[in-house]
Design a protein around this motif. Structure first.
Motif, mmCIF file in Angstrom:
data_model
loop_
_atom_site.group_PDB
_atom_site.id
_atom_site.type_symbol
_atom_site.label_atom_id
_atom_site.label_comp_id
_atom_site.label_asym_id
_atom_site.label_seq_id
_atom_site.Cartn_x
_atom_site.Cartn_y
_atom_site.Cartn_z
ATOM 1 N N ASN A 1 0.652 -15.810 32.996
ATOM 2 C CA ASN A 1 1.661 -15.900 31.803
ATOM 3 C C ASN A 1 2.013 -17.377 31.851
ATOM 4 N N ALA A 2 2.929 -17.749 30.763
ATOM 5 C CA ALA A 2 3.158 -19.088 30.510
ATOM 6 C C ALA A 2 4.063 -19.655 31.441
ATOM 7 N N GLU A 3 4.766 -18.681 32.176
ATOM 8 C CA GLU A 3 5.797 -19.188 33.238
ATOM 9 C C GLU A 3 5.010 -19.765 34.414
ATOM 10 N N GLN A 4 4.052 -18.827 34.883
ATOM 11 C CA GLN A 4 2.936 -19.208 35.960
ATOM 12 C C GLN A 4 2.361 -20.470 35.852
ATOM 13 N N SER A 5 1.801 -20.733 34.698
ATOM 14 C CA SER A 5 1.033 -21.814 34.448
ATOM 15 C C SER A 5 1.964 -22.877 34.351
ATOM 16 N N ASN A 6 3.254 -23.063 33.801
ATOM 17 C CA ASN A 6 3.987 -23.978 33.714
ATOM 18 C C ASN A 6 4.387 -24.317 35.236
ATOM 19 N N VAL B 1 -4.127 -19.067 30.782
ATOM 20 C CA VAL B 1 -2.742 -18.428 30.353
ATOM 21 C C VAL B 1 -2.678 -17.633 28.866
ATOM 22 N N ALA B 2 -2.070 -16.582 28.914
ATOM 23 C CA ALA B 2 -2.047 -15.604 27.739
ATOM 24 C C ALA B 2 -0.794 -16.100 26.749
ATOM 25 N N ILE B 3 -1.208 -16.658 25.626
ATOM 26 C CA ILE B 3 -0.238 -17.162 24.653
ATOM 27 C C ILE B 3 -0.168 -16.163 23.430
ATOM 28 N N ASP C 1 5.965 -17.934 23.900
ATOM 29 C CA ASP C 1 4.921 -18.237 25.284
ATOM 30 C C ASP C 1 4.735 -19.651 25.275
ATOM 31 N N MET C 2 4.476 -20.490 24.009
ATOM 32 C CA MET C 2 4.117 -21.973 24.079
ATOM 33 C C MET C 2 5.160 -22.916 24.392
ATOM 34 N N GLU C 3 6.799 -22.162 24.223
ATOM 35 C CA GLU C 3 7.844 -22.912 24.737
ATOM 36 C C GLU C 3 8.031 -22.827 26.110
ATOM 37 N N LEU C 4 7.580 -21.632 26.752
ATOM 38 C CA LEU C 4 7.688 -21.513 28.111
ATOM 39 C C LEU C 4 6.716 -22.293 28.740
ATOM 40 N N VAL D 1 6.463 -26.389 18.598
ATOM 41 C CA VAL D 1 7.386 -26.658 19.735
ATOM 42 C C VAL D 1 8.107 -28.162 19.689
ATOM 43 N N ALA D 2 7.133 -29.103 19.430
ATOM 44 C CA ALA D 2 7.558 -30.400 19.380
ATOM 45 C C ALA D 2 8.571 -30.664 18.487
#
Length: 550
Positions: A85-90, A132-134, A139-142, A172-173
């Motif tokens: 997920n987004a957190e793991q990829s971040n 990653v799953a978006i 999700d994109m913010e994370l 997000v930007a």
């Protein structure tokens, strides 16, 4: 043949061949280009330095697109990463940046690539597996949490849903107050190679080309530092093409994209400087170096001669390189470190602008942190310890490299001529030309491996007994249920009326001719999901179905 060479053959070579015959009666590159025993000045008898080489940063850019190349700034070290997920990829991105990576490169999972939300039946078992799953802006913010978007260049490897992922990035930007004009990066956005080689397409060719044109046009006006497309030979090569086919089919796709934008009345020099490319670095070292140089020169000629480009930046083939995933072996995976180092060196000597080095365990699973660090260190060692970045195009003037560069360009031009005769890239794809050529090349390669004529170390020669590989990355099996729960919460909390209105506006635009990018950004800002946006476009455009027999 010179008198000196004839004397060498008679007095030195012939006696040596009598004692020890050569290993083969014929040597050739993987593209089938014959390799002479020895290269001499006679191979370059008609060589024109100014016309065929020139100087770095100057047409025809054979020696590089920047006047100082790596003496001024090293290539961008951009490790391709993303899983779960987004957190793991971040967390992985922050780790890589802390290890010296200089740009982000995002891998998305298969449902995201195909336009399905994580709770779609077809997504089952694939959520977070190859990237990653978006699903939404949340999700994109994370994914981008604590990443300074105004300072970090981000590459997103996404095609059929490229417009949606770029819209999410922009949204997000905007929420952070980061001006769009300050964003830098690349969205792959190359759908034609999906029809040719990879298969993650959604819509038929015509609406897909419209979307790509919309993205290029939007970026030309709103994101001046963003590369709106990365025309990819990488996946063409991974499907089994030769180096010559990789160059030819990639540039043929680029020609199709250029003509799509030109039809909108936009001047070539208003968008061509932001076109980017993406190539594979395979293991035949000299052929790969020559391939990069030939592609750069051929593109410069195409842009000047075919399209009348005046801005030198329109003629510059700027490219990212990734080492060859298809060359990695599950057997003796440590050997992959050597393969990757040699491939990466060919990309650097070929003048790449950014580089991803594959990890040693990628034939087994997604890379671990340790293997990703080794892959990054490979680039850093090349950059700081080998001296190859100290001078520009050190391979120039090699009788062999220059001859090989000429041969690759000549053969790629012949392919482009055949595609033109068929009516262009889209017509050739519909007829299966590129697909058939790649299949034939892949079959030939595998036949040589199976027969032992082509040695793959650790696979068909020099094998050893091996136990199971314990240290591989495993994606959390509970990930999909957590991602689905996040989607359920999003749908409960958002304003349904705003979602419906945004999707209705998008549908109307898709049925007309307006640029879709502002409407897609509007949709993601109103918390529409990637799957919902894709479904609206499916309902208007339909879906592409591969021709029978492929």
């Amino acid at each position: 043949m010179s008198e000196q060479e004839r004397e060498w053959e008679e007095k030195v070579l012939d006696p040596a061949l009598e004692r020890t015959p050569e290993r083969s009666s014929e040597f050739q590159t993987p593209s089938g280009i014959p390799i002479d025993r020895l290269y001499t000045p006679e191979h370059l008898a008609d060589f024109d330095y100014d016309q065929e080489l020139g100087y770095p940063g100057q047409y025809p850019f054979t020696r590089g697109v920047q006047p100082t190349m790596y003496r001024g700034r090293l290539w961008t070290m951009r490790q391709y990463a993303g899983y779960g997920n987004a957190e793991q990829s971040n967390r992985r991105y922050k780790y890589l940046l802390a290890q010296g990576q200089t740009g982000l490169s995002v891998a998305f999972d298969l449902p995201t690539q195909m336009g399905y939300d994580s709770d779609h039946p077809l997504a089952s078992g694939e959520v977070g597996k190859v990237g990653v799953a978006i699903d939404s802006i949340r999700d994109m913010e994370l994914l981008l949490s604590d990443i300074p978007l105004e300072n970090v260049s981000t590459s997103m490897t996404i095609n059929a849903t490229a417009s949606i992922l770029l819209a999410l990035y922009v949204a997000v930007a905007r929420k952070r107050g980061v001006p769009e004009a300050s964003l830098s990066g690349t969205v792959q956005n190359d759908i034609l190679k999906e029809y040719i080689a990879r298969g993650t397409y959604i819509y038929p060719t015509a609406p897909s080309m419209r979307i790509i044109g919309d993205i290029i046009t939007y970026c030309a006006g709103q994101l001046p530092r963003w590369n709106p497309i990365s025309i990819s030979g990488y996946h063409i090569r991974e499907a089994g093409s030769t180096a010559v086919q990789e160059v030819a089919f990639t540039l043929a796709n680029a020609i199709a994209y250029v003509e799509e934008v030109l039809r909108r009345g936009i001047s070539i020099d208003d968008f061509a400087p932001r076109l980017a490319f993406f190539f594979n670095a395979h293991s035949d070292f000299f052929e790969e170096v020559a391939k990069f140089r030939a592609a750069r020169r051929l593109w410069a000629h195409i842009m000047q001669e075919r399209y009348g480009a005046k801005n030198p930046q329109s003629m510059m083939l700027r490219f990212h390189t990734q080492t060859a995933g298809s060359s990695l072996t599950a057997q003796q995976p440590e050997n992959n470190v050597v393969r990757v180092a040699i491939q990466a060196l060919s990309a650097v000597l070929g003048g790449t602008q950014s580089l991803h080095t594959n990890s040693l365990d990628e034939a087994l699973a997604l890379p671990t942190e340790r293997s990703a660090r080794i892959a990054l260190r490979t680039q850093q060692i090349i950059a700081h310890e080998t001296g190859v970045a100290s001078t520009i195009d050190p391979m120039a003037g090699s009788y062999y490299v220059e001859s090989l560069t000429n041969s690759i360009e000549e053969r790629a031009r012949a392919y482009l001529g055949r595609i033109d005769e068929m009516g262009g890239t889209l017509a050739a794809i519909e007829g299966g030309f590129q697909q058939d050529e790649i299949q034939e090349a892949a079959y030939s390669w595998q036949s040589e491996v199976d027969a032992g004529e082509r040695v793959i170390v650790g696979v068909n020669r020099y094998g050893v007994e091996e136990g199971p590989h314990a240290h591989i990355l495993k994606v959390d099996p509970t990930l999909q249920s957590r991602q689905v729960e996040g989607l359920r919460q999003l749908r409960e909390e958002r304003e349904a009326g705003q979602v419906e209105s945004a999707l209705a506006r998008l549908r109307n635009a898709a049925e007309g001719s307006d640029n879709l990018m502002p409407l897609i950004i509007d949709s993601v800002e109103n918390l529409c999901t990637l799957g919902e946006i894709s479904d609206v476009l499916r309902s208007v455009f339909g879906e592409y179905h591969e021709r029978k027999g492929i």
